[in-house]
Structures are given as C-alpha cells and as structure tokens.
Design a protein around this motif. Structure first.
Motif, PDB file in Angstrom:
ATOM      1  N   VAL A  51      56.114  30.218  23.431  1.00 59.48           N
ATOM      2  CA  VAL A  51      55.935  29.841  22.023  1.00 59.48           C
ATOM      3  C   VAL A  51      56.105  31.077  21.146  1.00 59.48           C
ATOM      4  O   VAL A  51      56.841  31.063  20.149  1.00 59.48           O
ATOM      5  CB  VAL A  51      54.529  29.209  21.807  1.00 59.48           C
ATOM      6  CG1 VAL A  51      54.202  29.108  20.337  1.00 59.48           C
ATOM      7  CG2 VAL A  51      54.464  27.826  22.441  1.00 59.48           C
ATOM      8  N   GLY A  52      55.449  32.167  21.532  1.00 61.37           N
ATOM      9  CA  GLY A  52      55.491  33.395  20.737  1.00 61.37           C
ATOM     10  C   GLY A  52      56.882  33.979  20.657  1.00 61.37           C
ATOM     11  O   GLY A  52      57.375  34.301  19.566  1.00 61.37           O
ATOM     12  N   ASN A  54      59.369  31.946  18.587  1.00 57.83           N
ATOM     13  CA  ASN A  54      58.902  31.628  17.226  1.00 57.83           C
ATOM     14  C   ASN A  54      58.671  30.132  17.021  1.00 57.83           C
ATOM     15  O   ASN A  54      58.916  29.603  15.931  1.00 57.83           O
ATOM     16  CB  ASN A  54      59.893  32.135  16.177  1.00 57.83           C
ATOM     17  CG  ASN A  54      59.807  33.627  16.019  1.00 57.83           C
ATOM     18  OD1 ASN A  54      58.761  34.222  16.312  1.00 57.83           O
ATOM     19  ND2 ASN A  54      60.880  34.246  15.592  1.00 57.83           N
ATOM     20  N   ALA A  55      58.276  29.463  18.083  1.00 59.40           N
ATOM     21  CA  ALA A  55      58.005  28.026  17.955  1.00 59.40           C
ATOM     22  C   ALA A  55      56.655  27.833  17.274  1.00 59.40           C
ATOM     23  O   ALA A  55      55.808  28.724  17.294  1.00 59.40           O
ATOM     24  CB  ALA A  55      57.994  27.374  19.326  1.00 59.40           C
ATOM     25  N   GLU A  90      60.319  28.729  13.813  1.00 64.35           N
ATOM     26  CA  GLU A  90      59.889  29.230  12.508  1.00 64.35           C
ATOM     27  C   GLU A  90      60.767  30.367  12.002  1.00 64.35           C
ATOM     28  O   GLU A  90      61.203  31.204  12.785  1.00 64.35           O
ATOM     29  CB  GLU A  90      58.461  29.761  12.607  1.00 64.35           C
ATOM     30  CG  GLU A  90      57.422  28.705  12.857  1.00 64.35           C
ATOM     31  CD  GLU A  90      56.027  29.282  12.850  1.00 64.35           C
ATOM     32  OE1 GLU A  90      55.885  30.524  12.883  1.00 64.35           O
ATOM     33  OE2 GLU A  90      55.080  28.488  12.810  1.00 64.35           O
ATOM     34  N   VAL A 107      48.100  34.772  20.341  1.00 65.71           N
ATOM     35  CA  VAL A 107      49.557  34.695  20.313  1.00 65.71           C
ATOM     36  C   VAL A 107      50.058  35.036  18.912  1.00 65.71           C
ATOM     37  O   VAL A 107      49.492  34.592  17.918  1.00 65.71           O
ATOM     38  CB  VAL A 107      50.048  33.280  20.717  1.00 65.71           C
ATOM     39  CG1 VAL A 107      51.564  33.239  20.757  1.00 65.71           C
ATOM     40  CG2 VAL A 107      49.478  32.878  22.065  1.00 65.71           C
ATOM     41  N   VAL A 108      51.112  35.854  18.881  1.00 71.22           N
ATOM     42  CA  VAL A 108      51.711  36.232  17.610  1.00 71.22           C
ATOM     43  C   VAL A 108      53.225  36.090  17.771  1.00 71.22           C
ATOM     44  O   VAL A 108      53.751  36.304  18.858  1.00 71.22           O
ATOM     45  CB  VAL A 108      51.306  37.674  17.246  1.00 71.22           C
ATOM     46  CG1 VAL A 108      51.726  38.664  18.290  1.00 71.22           C
ATOM     47  CG2 VAL A 108      51.839  38.085  15.889  1.00 71.22           C
ATOM     48  N   ASN A 109      53.909  35.689  16.705  1.00 69.69           N
ATOM     49  CA  ASN A 109      55.373  35.675  16.818  1.00 69.69           C
ATOM     50  C   ASN A 109      55.985  36.667  15.831  1.00 69.69           C
ATOM     51  O   ASN A 109      55.271  37.320  15.054  1.00 69.69           O
ATOM     52  CB  ASN A 109      55.938  34.261  16.682  1.00 69.69           C
ATOM     53  CG  ASN A 109      55.843  33.708  15.282  1.00 69.69           C
ATOM     54  OD1 ASN A 109      55.461  34.406  14.355  1.00 69.69           O
ATOM     55  ND2 ASN A 109      56.185  32.438  15.131  1.00 69.69           N
TER      56      ASN A 109
END
Lengths: 671, 114
Positions: free
Chosen positions: A212-213, A216-217, A304, B55-57
C-alpha cells in the motif's frame, strides 16, 4: 557624452551589478524571478511586469512572479502566439503594438499589464518563459538602451531559469530514483521476511502494508483462497474500513487472473463486476502464487497523487506482481513451517504420551531427541542426554551398545528382550529395538531406539513363576483382564500334600540332610504341579498347597488336581527306590483334594503380599490331606463327582472334619 | 487501521502533533493544516509523534517536505519520534532526514528541539 547620459549609464551598470547579486543569492527559481522582475522594473522605471514559465509538456504559461497585477491561473498560449515568439528568440525584445497574433487570455492579461515589451526566454530552441514589462513611468517610450538592458536581463534570466530547470530535473530524477530505491528496499525487506517472519498472518499484514505504502494506494486487502470455500476469505487489510467484501472465487476477474497468470488494473474506463461490488473505480489486483498454486490475491485501491486519485499503471502492476511473488513464497514457507510445527507438536504429544521410550540418534550417533517415557526409563534429564553420544548414555550396557552397532552396520532392525538396563539398575528390565531411520528419499538419517520398561512385568513373571508354570504366566501377561488379583470369589480345586512322619524322621537326620531331602522332594513335586498348570500357593514345612482354577480358571481344573496327585504318588514311589539305594528312609505322602468356592486375591501387608485363597473349601482340603494315609489321595464329594468320569474312586466312610457339624463324604483315588 | 487523526499539544515553544493512521495524501494534508495554523500563530518548532502511523507513502512524504520548506522560510524546524522502522527507512531514502530530525523518544526530541 553629457552628464545625463553618464548618470543613466551608471544607473544601468549598477542595475547590472545588482542583477549579478540577485543571480548569486537566489536559491530557487521563484526567488530569482521575483528579484529579477523587481530589478527590471526598477531599471526601466516601469510599475507592472510579469515573468511566465512555460511548460512545454502541458503547453501552459504559469506565473513565476508578478508586480502590479495579480497572478492568475496558467494560460494556454495559442500556436500562433508560440510561433510568433520564435521570431524573438535571440535576445530580441518585442515592443508591443497592435500585434494581431496576441489573442485570448494572454491578450487580456497583457492589456491588464499594459505590456509594452515582451522578451521570450529561449534556451536554444526551447521556450522557457516570457518576461513582460508594462508602461514606463509617465508613459515614456522605450529607448534602444532600455531594450538592450532588457535583452541583457532576459538573457541572464534565461540562463538562470535553464539552470533551475536542470536542477529541478535532477531533483525530480533523484526523487524518482529514491522511489525506485524504496521499491527495491521493499522487495529486499520482503525477501528477508521470507526467512525471518514465520507467522502467516503477520507476514500477510507486513507485505500488504508495504505494498500500500510503496504504490501510494489509499487502502488494500488480501484475499485468501481456500480449497474448501467458494468465497475468498478476507485476510490482512489496511485502511479498508467498513465491512469486508464477500467475493466469490468464480468472479470473472479471478478467473481471468488464473488463466492469464497476470494481475489486472481497473479504472473509471472499465466496468467490471468487482468494481461494482466494491464500489471502487481504481483497483489493482495481483495473484499470490507459489508452486503453481494460487493462495489468494492482493487488491489495492486508488493510486494517490497530490492532484487526487489516479488509475494504477502497468509499472505499478509489475511492482505489485513482484511483491506478490515474493509474498506468496514467504507465506507458503510460513504455512509450511506452521504445518511442520503442528505435525511436530502432534508427534511430540504422541511420543510424550506413549509408555515406550523413543530415542533418536543422528548419523554421528549423537542423541537428537528423547521422549518423556525415555527419560523416565533412563531416569535422567533431557539436558544430560540430547547432544551426547549414545556410547555415553549406555556406557554400562555393553549388550545395548552391541545391538546399536549391529543395527547400524547391517542397516536392519535389531532387538533384545528381557535385558537389564545397567545404566539405571540391574533390576531395570527392558525390551529394546534399534531400527535405522530412513527419510522419504531413502537416505539414512541415523537410528531410532524403542525402549520398553518391562521391570514390572518381569517382577510379575518372577513372582508368579515361583507359583505357576511359564505358560500360565504368559497367559496372564497376555490378557490383563484375566488377572484379577484384587480379591474375588471363585471356584477352585485345592490339593494339599503332606509327608507322613517327616518330623520324627527328620529328628534322626542331620539338618543339611533334611534340607537336601526336602529340596529334592519339592523340586520333583513342583515340576509335576507346573506340568499340570497348577498354582503353587505355598509350602509350609513339608506341606504343599496347590490351586487349580486360580488365578486362571480352566474347564478341567479338578481333573488336573487329581492327575497331579496321582503323578506325585508315582514319582514318590520312584524317589523312594532311589532313596532305598542310598539307604535312606522312604518318603510317604498323603494328599487331599477339595473343590468349591473360595475368596482369592493378594493377601498380606504392603511389603509382604502373596496371592492365595481362603475359605472353608481350603480347610476341608487340608483336613482330607490330614486324614489320608501314606500313598493315599482322598477327595471330597464335589471332586469325586467331577473327576469320576476320568478316574476311579472307592467310597470311604465319611469323616468328621473340624468346624463341620456333619461328617464329610470321602473318596479314595484308586491306582 | 482506517481514518486519520491528529492530537495536538504544546510543550513550551514546541508543538507536538500525535498522528494515528495512514500518513498519505489525506493524513499529510491534515498534518499540514495543523502545522500552518500553528505557524500562523507564531509557532516554529514542530514534533510529529508517529507511533500510531505505521505506514507512510510518498505523497505523505512530499507534504512533509512542503511543511519543512515553509518552516525553513521562518527559521523553524520539524522533528519526529516513535517511528516504525519502515517509516524511518522511507524518510531516509526520500531525503527527509537531511532537513528534519528523527529522534528515538519524546524526551530526546524535546531536548533536541529546544
């Protein structure tokens, strides 16, 4: 040159000097833009101006800096405008007049700005932006020097913008590389997790969160496929919220993934069932597949960006597929580990609960496991055994060592029974089997020892063998149900024998001769008892008490009692012939047999306990023996009735027996 | 884990923002809103307690970079503590730790920021 011109020249030179400072001090495109615009307007004595940045990819003119007018949304220039700018690309300023090609929003903005000079900022063939300057103070006209100064400033601004563009490009590339590095690090971390995380759930969560990270979901869910279920069971989830979706394995999407062995991307352009079910537009799914078996799927939603959510890309799918491939192997390993652990625990629980000691040796002969029963039999602790060589464990047991070596050498199962385990004690009797350990590929893995402690059985044997024949002992041990030593009423036949006049005879004999005589006599008599499967109850002085029908009942108990007595008398006749040769006095024996109910069981104290029978039947048998003359066998009526079909009897006068009011019928066994 | 929340408190001149949830576009925007509001009120020192943001994006990271840039304009600073290893690794790789500081504990962070 007159004073006014000199002053203006100095002013322009100081402006150019300031331009150098602006370029040196500014650290970003925005600050250089604002500095240069301020300098330009100050130098030209104009109040309004703007610097645009041109984005070739998007065909947009955005505002880098403005003075005297507000910034607006980026402007899309017309093709005509752009091609017209090209005429001014080599440091030429356009003095705006009534150009027809200046149209649209750019014209509107130019009007607001009261633009008088436009300088397209070209680096080689690439338009980087525009420098637009409004009216001069008090509406003065632009001089040639003004335009030259503007061209010099524009030239420096172009170089600066080009440099910042390069820096931005490098920064962008750096960010892209960092993201790639992050992807690689994530894959690397998951490859490490393969060997370190052995909990399936924990692993699933770890992989999902990372996916996910990195992609960028906005959220993600792992769907687990189980053979027994038609639906995909929701596994780890991230940010999902609400109810977990109920998805059938048979959905076209999953079928497609199975058939093509590839993940899928859904966007607002597609209308799949799964999108409708989940009420999600942007989805990406990849299979979790290991060893050609689909274990489930990883599903992520909404990629995202700073501008909102976007569809996932093919590169995203490649990355997710790589993550899923790693994850599937890791999860398969974890599952395998869980199954092996479960199986090991199961095996250990079995080994721990069985009475047989199981010891495994590796190929070097070192003990690598021992179960609880093994530790109990060896009376030792696991720490003292595991890791040691078997020679250390059985150093006092040559027989066992030889057995192990033989099994190892011949690669065959070898066993020994009824041997002492001297490592523990001489009294510890065991049965031991040694067998080669072979893995499914047929490779030798060492040996396995099965040790059975039969000390108690041995004690029983040792105890009973004194009283009954081996056959009876074996029969008793084969079927515990037959052995009830706790006390019960049962029908037995009891034989008593007694040497007549032995007390007076022994008075004239040396004590050792008395013992020798009795041993010779009892040895022969007991042989006969055991031959007829009788139970030697006790020896009291010169008297023998023998049971038939206890502890095991037989259909011919009474006949065997009579047969024993007859054989005894015959043997005594032979014995007396031998004694006569040795000039010894004959032994004369009387015997009595009765049949009836008795109470049988282990009777005595905790330390001294014997199996015997008690009751009136015993007393009558003893009285019959006492009444029997030398060489005679007297039996009761019950014995007579049972044995008369086989043996001959003569009826005697009833006799009075102590404790009985009436006389008891008596029968004599005829030769 | 769902939703993103922040809790803000101050320790002297330092604004501590405890986050919980996914530090993504949504989470990052929430953090930046809090930061900019406090900056408007004159605050320059910010600490993020990321214990509950595992969690980080990259979008979350880019928003943090914007906050750092804005703080640099006013000589302010941003620091973090209670980072999950994966979050710390992401911050390192994305270059965030060159312009902001990662602390191991709140105590260390408060001492390092003062």
């Amino acid at each position: 040159m007159h004073q006014g011109q000199t002053d203006q020249l100095e002013y322009y030179l100081s402006s150019l000097d300031e331009l150098g400072e602006v370029l040196i001090n500014a650290d970003r495109a925005r600050s250089v833009g604002s500095g240069i615009l301020r300098l330009t307007l100050g130098t030209i004595m104009a109040s309004k101006g703007a610097i645009f940045l041109y984005n070739n990819n998007e065909n947009k003119l955005s505002f880098l800096s403005t003075k005297g007018v507000e910034t607006e949304e980026p402007i899309t220039p017309s093709k005509v405008l752009l091609s017209s700018f090209k005429k001014y690309k080599h440091d030429h300023a356009l003095l705006v007049g009534d150009e027809k090609w200046i149209t649209g929003r750019f014209k509107k903005y130019s009007t607001k700005l009261k633009t008088k000079a436009i300088l397209p900022l070209y680096h080689k063939e690439n338009l980087l932006g525009l420098l637009c300057v409004g009216e001069k103070f008090m509406g003065e006209t632009y001089t040639k020097v003004d335009l030259k100064i503007l061209e010099i400033i524009a030239n420096h601004l172009t170089k600066a913008l080009y440099n910042y563009q390069l820096i931005d490009d490098v920064e962008e590339k750096k960010t892209e590389l960092n993201l790639k590095l992050l992807e690689l690090e994530t894959l690397f971390d998951i490859s490490i997790a393969i060997s370190s995380v052995l909990d399936v759930d924990e692993l699933g969560e770890e992989v999902l969160w990372r996916s996910v990270g990195i992609l960028n979901a906005s959220k993600g869910l792992m769907l687990i496929q189980k053979e027994s279920s038609p639906i995909l069971e929701p596994g780890a989830n991230f940010n999902w919220g609400g109810d977990m979706p109920l998805l059938s394995k048979k959905l076209a999407t999953f079928k497609q993934i199975q058939e093509t062995n590839k993940g899928v991307i859904f966007s607002s352009d597609t209308q799949s069932t799964i999108q409708k079910k989940l009420k999600e537009k942007n989805l990406i799914l990849a299979p979790l597949k290991a060893k050609e078996k689909t274990q489930g799927y990883m599903m992520l939603c909404d990629k995202e960006t700073r501008k909102g959510v976007q569809p996932f890309t093919d590169m995203d799918l490649d990355l997710l597929t790589a993550l899923c491939n790693q994850a599937a192997v890791a999860m398969d390993n974890a599952k395998l580990f869980r199954e092996i652990t479960k199986e090991k625990q199961f095996n250990e629980s079995i080994l721990g609960s069985i009475a047989t000691g199981v010891i495994t040796l590796d190929t070097l002969g070192e003990i690598d496991s021992i179960n609880t029963a093994g530790l109990n039999i060896l009376k030792t602790d696991k720490e003292k055994v595991v890791g040691n060589h078997y020679m250390y464990l059985f150093e006092k047991d040559e027989e066992i060592l030889e057995l192990i070596m033989l099994s190892e050498a011949e690669n065959e199962t070898k066993s020994e029974q009824n041997i002492s385990l001297r490592t523990v004690s001489e009294d510890t009797i065991i049965n031991i089997s040694v067998a080669p350990r072979i893995d499914p590929e047929g490779n030798k893995q060492g040996l396995v020892l099965a040790v059975e402690d039969i000390s108690d059985v041995s004690k029983v044997k040792n105890t009973f063998k004194r009283y009954v024949s081996k056959q009876v002992v074996d029969e008793l041990l084969d079927d515990d149900a037959k052995l009830n030593l706790g006390g019960e009423q049962r029908e037995v036949t009891i034989l008593f024998t007694d040497i007549r006049g032995f007390t007076s005879m022994s008075e004239n004999m040396k004590p050792e001769r008395v013992v020798t005589t009795l041993n010779e006599y009892f040895s022969d008599m007991i042989d006969i008892v055991f031959k007829n499967n009788g139970t030697l109850d006790k020896i009291i002085g010169d008297e023998l008490m023998v049971l038939y029908g206890a502890p095991l009942s037989g259909s011919d108990d009474t006949n065997r009692a009579v047969q024993t007595a007859i054989e005894m008398q015959e043997r005594i006749k032979q014995l007396n012939l031998e004694r006569k040769k040795r000039k010894e006095l004959p032994i004369l024996v009387g015997a009595g047999i009765n049949n009836g109910l008795v109470v049988s069981g282990n009777i005595g104290s905790r330390d001294m306990m014997d199996y015997t029978v008690i009751g009136d039947t015993v007393n009558v048998a003893s009285r019959l023996c006492a009444a029997a003359g030398p060489g005679e066998i007297l039996v009761s009526k019950t014995v007579y009735e049972e044995a008369s079909a086989t043996y001959s009897f003569s009826t005697l006068d009833p006799i009075r027996v102590k404790g009985k009011a009436k006389k008891v019928p008596v029968f004599l066994v005829k030769d | 884990m769902s939703d993103f929340n922040t809790e803000t408190r101050t320790e002297g001149d330092i604004v501590i923002i405890k986050t919980s949830g996914y530090l993504n576009n949504v989470g990052g925007e929430q953090v930046s809103e809090v930061c900019y509001k406090e900056m408007d009120a004159g605050k320059k020192l910010f600490l993020l307690d990321l214990e509950d943001s595992k969690v980080v994006n990259s979008i979350g990271v880019s928003i943090l970079i914007e906050i750092i840039e804005k703080l640099q304009d006013v000589d302010g600073r941003l620091g973090y503590y209670n980072l999950a290893p994966i979050v710390e690794k992401t911050f390192n790789i994305m270059g965030l730790t060159k312009y902001s500081t990662v602390f191991q504990s709140e105590e260390e962070a408060l001492e390092g920021m003062s």
